[in-house]
Design a protein around this motif. Structure first.
Motif, mmCIF file in Angstrom:
data_model
loop_
_atom_site.group_PDB
_atom_site.id
_atom_site.type_symbol
_atom_site.label_atom_id
_atom_site.label_comp_id
_atom_site.label_asym_id
_atom_site.label_seq_id
_atom_site.Cartn_x
_atom_site.Cartn_y
_atom_site.Cartn_z
ATOM 1 N N ILE A 111 46.589 41.127 39.810
ATOM 2 C CA ILE A 111 45.744 42.268 39.466
ATOM 3 C C ILE A 111 45.158 41.990 38.087
ATOM 4 O O ILE A 111 45.880 41.581 37.175
ATOM 5 N N LEU A 148 52.408 46.828 44.198
ATOM 6 C CA LEU A 148 50.973 46.696 43.944
ATOM 7 C C LEU A 148 50.490 47.890 43.115
ATOM 8 O O LEU A 148 49.776 47.715 42.124
ATOM 9 N N LYS A 169 49.034 47.758 39.175
ATOM 10 C CA LYS A 169 47.724 48.287 38.780
ATOM 11 C C LYS A 169 47.864 49.216 37.577
ATOM 12 O O LYS A 169 47.078 49.144 36.627
ATOM 13 N N ILE A 208 51.481 40.183 41.012
ATOM 14 C CA ILE A 208 52.117 41.248 41.789
ATOM 15 C C ILE A 208 53.512 40.760 42.163
ATOM 16 O O ILE A 208 53.671 39.780 42.884
ATOM 17 N N ARG A 221 41.435 42.649 42.293
ATOM 18 C CA ARG A 221 42.552 41.861 42.820
ATOM 19 C C ARG A 221 42.060 40.451 43.086
ATOM 20 O O ARG A 221 41.014 40.246 43.698
#
Length: 124
Positions: free
Chosen positions: A108, A68, A72, A40, A103
């Motif tokens: 991720i 974040l 993803k 991240i 996570r």
């Protein structure tokens, strides 16, 4: 051995490998699969615009943690193209994906199995 897309495989065992920063991941499966790990971190607005479609941009803009949310989406898309063997060519904005995301600290991890199956996460 390699498929016509260049994706390597072995008889009866499908696999995918990814790494980012200090984390590496391997996925083994009895069906085609893809895994991606993303640290991240900040990315440029230009990158976000190049990778995301309108719906995804709305989701990112409405998120409390935009990076974040972007990571993803990126991991989901990359795990999908690793599963299919397509690679990162063509229209990355409109890649369909159905993934499981986990996570791990500042990372991720997204996995894309071709078939629904039970997943066992193992940290080494």
């Amino acid at each position: 051995m390699k498929k016509n897309t260049g994706k390597p495989y072995t008889d009866g065992i499908h696999f995918s490998i990814s790494h980012s920063g200090r984390l590496a991941a391997v996925m083994l499966s009895n069906c085609e699969c893809g895994i991606d790990v993303q640290e991240i971190r900040s990315v440029s607005e230009k990158t976000i615009q190049r990778v995301c479609n309108g719906r995804e941009l709305e989701k990112i803009n409405g998120a409390s943690d935009k990076m974040l949310c972007f990571c993803k989406i990126w991991a989901a898309k990359e795990s999908h193209v690793k599963m299919t063997g397509e690679g990162m060519r063509g229209d990355f904005k409109n890649i369909p994906y159905s993934v499981r995301i986990m996570r791990i600290g500042e990372y991720i991890t997204a996995i894309s199995p071709k078939q629904r199956q039970s997943i066992k996460w193992v940290r080494i």
